[in-house]
Design an enzyme around this catalytic site. Structure first.
Site, mmCIF file in Angstrom:
data_model
loop_
_atom_site.group_PDB
_atom_site.id
_atom_site.type_symbol
_atom_site.label_atom_id
_atom_site.label_comp_id
_atom_site.label_asym_id
_atom_site.label_seq_id
_atom_site.Cartn_x
_atom_site.Cartn_y
_atom_site.Cartn_z
ATOM 1 N N GLU A 320 19.130 -0.233 -3.747
ATOM 2 C CA GLU A 320 17.975 -0.748 -4.487
ATOM 3 C C GLU A 320 16.758 0.165 -4.382
ATOM 4 O O GLU A 320 15.739 -0.220 -3.804
ATOM 5 C CB GLU A 320 17.616 -2.137 -3.939
ATOM 6 C CG GLU A 320 18.759 -3.118 -3.933
ATOM 7 C CD GLU A 320 18.399 -4.424 -3.230
ATOM 8 O OE1 GLU A 320 17.909 -4.406 -2.087
ATOM 9 O OE2 GLU A 320 18.596 -5.473 -3.846
ATOM 10 N N GLY A 322 13.355 1.784 -5.310
ATOM 11 C CA GLY A 322 12.207 1.511 -6.167
ATOM 12 C C GLY A 322 11.346 2.764 -6.211
ATOM 13 O O GLY A 322 11.350 3.537 -7.174
ATOM 14 N N ARG A 323 10.682 3.001 -5.081
ATOM 15 C CA ARG A 323 9.804 4.156 -4.940
ATOM 16 C C ARG A 323 10.492 5.468 -5.321
ATOM 17 O O ARG A 323 9.904 6.310 -6.005
ATOM 18 C CB ARG A 323 9.351 4.233 -3.472
ATOM 19 C CG ARG A 323 8.376 5.325 -3.137
ATOM 20 C CD ARG A 323 8.314 5.535 -1.610
ATOM 21 N NE ARG A 323 8.346 4.276 -0.903
ATOM 22 C CZ ARG A 323 7.270 3.589 -0.547
ATOM 23 N NH1 ARG A 323 6.076 4.059 -0.801
ATOM 24 N NH2 ARG A 323 7.393 2.438 0.085
ATOM 25 N N ARG A 360 -2.761 1.657 -1.375
ATOM 26 C CA ARG A 360 -1.834 2.076 -0.316
ATOM 27 C C ARG A 360 -2.519 2.845 0.808
ATOM 28 O O ARG A 360 -2.122 2.746 1.968
ATOM 29 C CB ARG A 360 -0.674 2.887 -0.895
ATOM 30 C CG ARG A 360 0.230 2.044 -1.811
ATOM 31 C CD ARG A 360 1.492 2.791 -2.206
ATOM 32 N NE ARG A 360 2.342 3.036 -1.069
ATOM 33 C CZ ARG A 360 2.416 4.178 -0.411
ATOM 34 N NH1 ARG A 360 1.723 5.229 -0.812
ATOM 35 N NH2 ARG A 360 3.197 4.303 0.638
ATOM 36 N N CYS A 391 -17.086 -1.621 -3.272
ATOM 37 C CA CYS A 391 -18.073 -1.938 -2.239
ATOM 38 C C CYS A 391 -17.375 -2.153 -0.905
ATOM 39 O O CYS A 391 -17.299 -3.284 -0.407
ATOM 40 C CB CYS A 391 -18.850 -3.180 -2.631
ATOM 41 S SG CYS A 391 -19.675 -2.918 -4.177
ATOM 42 N N GLU A 392 -16.857 -1.062 -0.354
ATOM 43 C CA GLU A 392 -16.004 -1.160 0.827
ATOM 44 C C GLU A 392 -15.859 0.267 1.344
ATOM 45 O O GLU A 392 -15.428 1.142 0.594
ATOM 46 C CB GLU A 392 -14.648 -1.721 0.337
ATOM 47 C CG GLU A 392 -13.505 -1.688 1.287
ATOM 48 C CD GLU A 392 -13.583 -2.802 2.310
ATOM 49 O OE1 GLU A 392 -13.983 -3.929 1.958
ATOM 50 O OE2 GLU A 392 -13.250 -2.525 3.469
ATOM 51 N N TYR A 421 4.088 1.145 -6.389
ATOM 52 C CA TYR A 421 3.186 0.322 -5.591
ATOM 53 C C TYR A 421 1.714 0.658 -5.792
ATOM 54 O O TYR A 421 0.899 0.452 -4.884
ATOM 55 C CB TYR A 421 3.573 0.394 -4.094
ATOM 56 C CG TYR A 421 5.016 0.036 -3.875
ATOM 57 C CD1 TYR A 421 5.463 -1.262 -4.071
ATOM 58 C CD2 TYR A 421 5.958 1.007 -3.520
ATOM 59 C CE1 TYR A 421 6.797 -1.593 -3.918
ATOM 60 C CE2 TYR A 421 7.297 0.689 -3.365
ATOM 61 C CZ TYR A 421 7.714 -0.616 -3.563
ATOM 62 O OH TYR A 421 9.034 -0.941 -3.415
HETATM 63 C C1 LIG Z 1 10.973 -3.330 -1.500
HETATM 64 C C2 LIG Z 1 12.423 -3.488 -1.567
HETATM 65 C C3 LIG Z 1 13.210 -2.490 -2.139
HETATM 66 C C4 LIG Z 1 12.644 -1.193 -2.651
HETATM 67 O O1 LIG Z 1 12.018 -0.439 -1.665
HETATM 68 P P1 LIG Z 1 11.580 1.077 -2.001
HETATM 69 O O2 LIG Z 1 10.907 1.507 -0.745
HETATM 70 O O3 LIG Z 1 10.636 0.998 -3.161
HETATM 71 O O4 LIG Z 1 12.812 1.816 -2.328
HETATM 72 C C5 LIG Z 1 14.570 -2.706 -2.231
HETATM 73 N N1 LIG Z 1 15.128 -3.846 -1.804
HETATM 74 C C6 LIG Z 1 14.390 -4.842 -1.262
HETATM 75 C C7 LIG Z 1 15.070 -6.080 -0.836
HETATM 76 C C8 LIG Z 1 13.032 -4.698 -1.127
HETATM 77 O O5 LIG Z 1 12.310 -5.681 -0.584
#
Ligand SMILES: *Cc1c(COP(=O)(O)O)cnc(C)c1O
Length: 463
Positions: A320, A322-323, A360, A391-392, A421
């Site tokens: 999975e 994402g990043r 981040r 403002c931080e 993100y």
């Molecule tokens: C956040 C998350 C991902 C993706 O994480 P990345 O660091 O973006 O690759 C995959 N699986 C689960 C269950 C997550 O919570």
């Protein structure tokens, strides 16, 4: 994705981060391909382009700040993951990193599946035509409504995160006359981050059901008894921004250990395991991420070796990322507003965005780099901190970097690797208007998420 996932902790403000160039790079005009989207280049005049379009033109048309996403790069990365894992594995893009309907269509085209973790993400995915059976539904506290919507839609799997949820999902599925495919998310006692990992007996976190103390085995026992559920596998996600594969090795060992216990106790071999996401990307030149084909090879080898040892059929693997898919494909374009040199310290460069478009740095002490993109410069390097307009005092975008000393208000600067993100965690702090996401491809730019307007803000304010 919590502070505790980054046990290096906050760094002392006066010290340059470890691994970050404490000396200026040899050429400030150079754009390191490791951190910039693949079509990013400079024209002979020195203006940076993405997808063949000059950032000066993009700023004029769409304003700043803006997220610019390189569609070709996104598709190439998605395809590289898909190809690397092959036909006997599934790649689920983690929608929480950044999700929009255009992105869903790109993923669909490239043969990826999709993880969602809220009703909002699910609606976005379905509305852009992602087939429900290619969607996995995550989260540690899915509402009854969300579960019902997901089951009615026919999502491919729901990842169960607690004992209550096992019963809840089973009841809802049964009341709808369905049998829902599910995985159980377990915590294997591995905390992975960047270049190291820690293997522990316990995990002190909100996600998953601990393997420790036989809880995961008990969860499996209960799920197997419920008619509304079809248990297809075990899920484990060990961290984020990981470069070191040894955390996955320990996780796979423990997950396969559970599969073996399940076989011994129930006489069944679960057909799937999901090893989660968390693969790291280069935020600065100091990072060296692995390629999808190396990751795929390593994970396949680890899982088959463990299964051979346990005399189990090798299950279908899913991952999975994402990043690792979206992160490197976008950058944030800002206009420089004010420049404040602090003698003997550094120069504060203020941009027209900040923690509302990139939380981040404030949240995780994340490291970023920055470049002057509207022109080149031969001026000497100056140590800067790029800050926002909020403002931080913690409103920092790039903590330590070098920009040319002739930097002036009106220059455009860009922070690379902001695809993941950043827009998805953007806020309206100080009633900031969240920036647009502009997709650029083959000389053409189009808005895929428009900029918020003051009317948008006022529309919600109904008092
Ligand atoms: C956040 C998350 C991902 C993706 O994480 P990345 O660091 O973006 O690759 C995959 N699986 C689960 C269950 C997550 O919570």
């Amino acid at each position: 994705m919590s502070r505790s996932a980054h046990p290096a902790g906050p760094r002392h403000a006066d010290v340059l981060p470890e691994g970050h160039p404490s000396a200026p790079p040899a050429d400030l005009n150079h754009l390191d391909p490791k951190v910039w989207a693949s079509t990013v280049a400079r024209t002979p005049d020195g203006v940076v382009t993405v997808g063949g379009v000059e950032v000066t033109a993009l700023a004029e048309e769409f304003g700043t700040p803006a997220y610019l996403i390189d569609e070709v790069d996104f598709r190439e990365r998605a395809r590289a993951w898909r190809t690397a894992f092959g036909a006997d594995a599934d790649v689920f893009y983690a929608g929480k990193a950044f999700l929009s309907r255009a992105v869903v269509r790109w993923l669909h085209d490239e043969g990826l599946n999709l993880d969602v973790c809220s009703g909002g993400e699910l609606t976005t995915a379905l509305s852009a035509g992602m087939p429900a059976d290619r969607i996995a539904f995550h989260g540690n506290n899915k509402s009854v409504d969300e579960i019902e919507t997901a089951i009615r839609a026919g999502v491919g799997r729901i990842v169960l995160d607690s004992f209550q949820e096992i019963v809840r999902v089973a009841h809802i599925a049964q009341s709808l006359g369905k049998r829902q495919r599910v995985q159980i998310r377990i915590t294997v006692g591995v905390e992975a981050h960047t270049h190291e990992f820690i293997a522990t007996a316990h995990e002190d976190q909100k996600f998953g059901i601990p393997l420790a103390g036989g809880q995961a085995a008990e969860a499996v026992r209960r799920a197997l008894q419920l008619d509304g559920l079809e248990l297809i596998g075990i899920h484990s996600h060990i961290g984020s921004q990981i470069f070191d594969m040894s955390g996955f090795e320990v996780a796979a060992h423990r997950v396969v250990g559970l599969l073996k216990d399940i076989r011994d106790e129930h006489g069944i071999e679960l057909p799937e395991i999901d090893l989660g996401g968390g693969l790291g990307i280069a935020y600065t030149s100091a990072d060296d991420p692995r390629e999808p084909h190396e990751i795929a090879k390593a994970l396949h080898e680890i899982v088959s070796r463990e299964c051979e040892g346990a005399r189990l059929r090798t299950p279908r693997i899913s991952v999975e990322p994402g990043r690792a898919i979206v992160g490197p494909t976008a950058f944030t374009l800002y206009e420089v507003g004010t420049i404040k040199p602090l003698d003997g310290l550094r120069t504060y460069v203020s941009v027209d965005g900040g923690m509302s478009d990139n939380i981040r740095t404030a949240l995780y002490d994340a490291e970023y780099s920055v470049a002057l993109v509207s022109r080149t410069s031969e001026a000497a390097p100056m140590l800067v901190r790029v800050v926002g307009k909020h403002c931080e005092s913690g409103d920092i975008v790039v903590k330590d970097a070098f920009l040319p000393a002739d930097l002036a208000p009106g220059d455009l600067i860009a922070v690379p690797a902001t695809g993941a993100y950043c827009r998805s965690m953007a806020s309206n702090y100080n009633h900031a208007l969240r920036p647009p996401v502009v997709a650029v491809r083959e000389g053409e730019a189009r808005v895929i998420v428009r900029r918020e307007t003051e009317e948008d803000l006022l529309r919600l304010d109904v008092g």
